[in-house]
Design an enzyme around this catalytic site. Structure first.
Site, PDB file in Angstrom:
ATOM      1  N   ARG A 258       5.534   2.374  -7.528  1.00  0.00           N
ATOM      2  CA  ARG A 258       4.288   3.143  -7.517  1.00  0.00           C
ATOM      3  C   ARG A 258       3.577   2.862  -6.206  1.00  0.00           C
ATOM      4  O   ARG A 258       3.041   1.776  -6.007  1.00  0.00           O
ATOM      5  CB  ARG A 258       3.425   2.747  -8.722  1.00  0.00           C
ATOM      6  N   HIS A 262      -2.440   2.223  -9.869  1.00  0.00           N
ATOM      7  CA  HIS A 262      -1.987   2.552 -11.231  1.00  0.00           C
ATOM      8  C   HIS A 262      -2.711   3.791 -11.735  1.00  0.00           C
ATOM      9  O   HIS A 262      -2.089   4.771 -12.147  1.00  0.00           O
ATOM     10  CB  HIS A 262      -2.243   1.370 -12.161  1.00  0.00           C
ATOM     11  N   TYR A 271      -3.913  -6.935  -5.757  1.00  0.00           N
ATOM     12  CA  TYR A 271      -2.792  -7.622  -6.416  1.00  0.00           C
ATOM     13  C   TYR A 271      -1.438  -7.355  -5.754  1.00  0.00           C
ATOM     14  O   TYR A 271      -0.417  -7.798  -6.252  1.00  0.00           O
ATOM     15  CB  TYR A 271      -2.729  -7.255  -7.909  1.00  0.00           C
TER      16      TYR A 271
END
Length: 392
Positions: A258, A262, A271
């Protein structure tokens, strides 16, 4: 007495056909005509450009949060393109490219993104289910649909999509177990995009592969390069054939990434390391397929420019039609009306927040200015109450 390995009768192959330079393995290349491949490329490009426009609309407060597809286009087009029209498409919430292949109107997506249930109404003759926001429920529905169709004597199958995080859900194992026991003709497509929101795949499951979870439930499984349209197509073609002809369910693990967040409600820079993202950008599915087409004179700068202009016009038209429909709808209140008999304090706060930001309150001519501000970093706060999902 004995102590020896148990032969569980299966193995997990890995398929790769198209490399990062656009070169193919001739022995593994599926029999696809240039028109089909070019249609796949165009659909992938449309999904990406649609995400870019939606991100501007979300940042300027026109729509709510959504889940971008960037990076996962090949795994979706490679698999969905093996279905017939009368087969069932059972998505989660990131399958924009697959939806476009099935004929989904981008205006419907935008109406839904703006908070109106009318955007996910299913036409009577369609076998495409709406987005499934709860993580994993769609897999159970797909297994049931496939089983019911077989009981009615149909040879249609179901194909359902989910992320790596969903394979840690109970719904996943229940759906696969049901499908295996009852020989339900369903193909499970896992898009392993490496993260369940912010949790790395290695920290949310101890399985070496996700495909082996299917083997444990008695289904044949395969792992593919998810950024390779031809590998995804090859695996899906074989799985669909087994499901349709033999009633045997199966699972495909598409190893992909991805590239964007998200959903627009999270910040991936908190992150993920930039180096990791850039390494995956080098494996971009759109670039790889574009190189393949250019090498065969099926695509050049002129054709690409024409394609880009057509897609830009389609998306602009979709937003114009979506705005017109939204103005005719009653508002977003119905979204909150059927959850509790008496709304909770938090639900009431969300309802009021949505009402304050309702797109119909935006006056003509403000769109371009707001999107320009969003592009320049003058983002408005995201719609209050946006939730996150965790299936990767």
């Amino acid at each position: 007495m004995t102590r020896e390995p148990v032969d569980y009768g299966d193995e997990i192959p890995f398929i790769s056909v198209l490399d990062e330079n656009g070169d193919i393995d001739d022995d593994l290349m599926p029999d696809l005509g240039p028109e089909v491949v070019l249609k796949g490329y165009r659909t992938m490009l449309k999904a990406r450009r649609f995400d870019e426009r939606r991100l501007k609309l979300q940042r300027s407060g026109r729509i709510g949060t959504f889940a971008p597809v960037v990076g996962q286009e090949a795994s979706q087009i490679g698999t969905i393109s093996t279905l017939r029209k009368d087969d069932w498409f059972v998505p989660s919430y990131r399958e924009t490219a697959a939806g476009f292949w099935r004929g989904l109107d981008p205006a419907d997506i935008l109406v839904f993104d703006a908070g109106y249930n009318e955007g996910i109404s299913i036409p009577d003759d369609a076998r495409d289910l709406p987005n499934a926001v709860p993580v994993g429920t769609q897999m159970l529905q797909a297994a049931g649909i496939a089983h019911a169709g077989r009981l009615r004597g149909e040879d249609a199958i179901a194909m359902t999509y989910f992320g790596d995080g969903a394979t840690s859900q109970g719904d996943f194992h229940e759906a696969l177990n049901f499908a295996a026991v009852y020989s339900a003709p369903v193909v499970f497509v896992c898009q392993n995009n490496q993260y369940a929101i912010s949790v790395p795949r290695e920290k949310q499951t101890a399985s070496k592969t996700l495909a082996q979870k299917a083997v444990a439930n008695g289904l044949p499984a395969v792992q593919v390069d998810g950024n390779d349209l031809f590998a995804a197509y090859t695996a899906a073609r074989d799985a669909v054939k087994r499901a349709r002809e033999d009633g045997q369910p199966g699972m495909i693990e598409c190893v992909t990434y991805r590239i964007e967040m998200h959903t627009t409600a999270d910040d991936p820079t908190r992150y993920r390391e930039d180096d990791e993202v850039e390494a995956w950008r080098e494996r971009d599915p759109l670039d790889r397929l574009g190189d393949y087409l250019r090498d065969r004179d099926a695509l050049d700068d002129g054709k690409l420019e024409k394609m880009e202009k057509e897609i830009e016009a389609e998306i602009a038209d979709a937003w114009e039609r979506a705005e017109a429909r939204i103005e005719e709808l009653e508002g977003t209140d119905p979204m909150f009306a059927h959850i509790y008999a008496e709304p909770t304090q938090e639900l009431e706060r969300q309802r009021k927040a949505m009402a304050r930001r309702a797109p119909q309150e935006v006056h003509a001519g403000e769109d371009s200015e707001a999107e320009e501000d969003a592009e320049n970093g003058k983002d408005e706060d995201q719609v209050e109450g946006d939730g996150e999902k965790d299936d990767g």
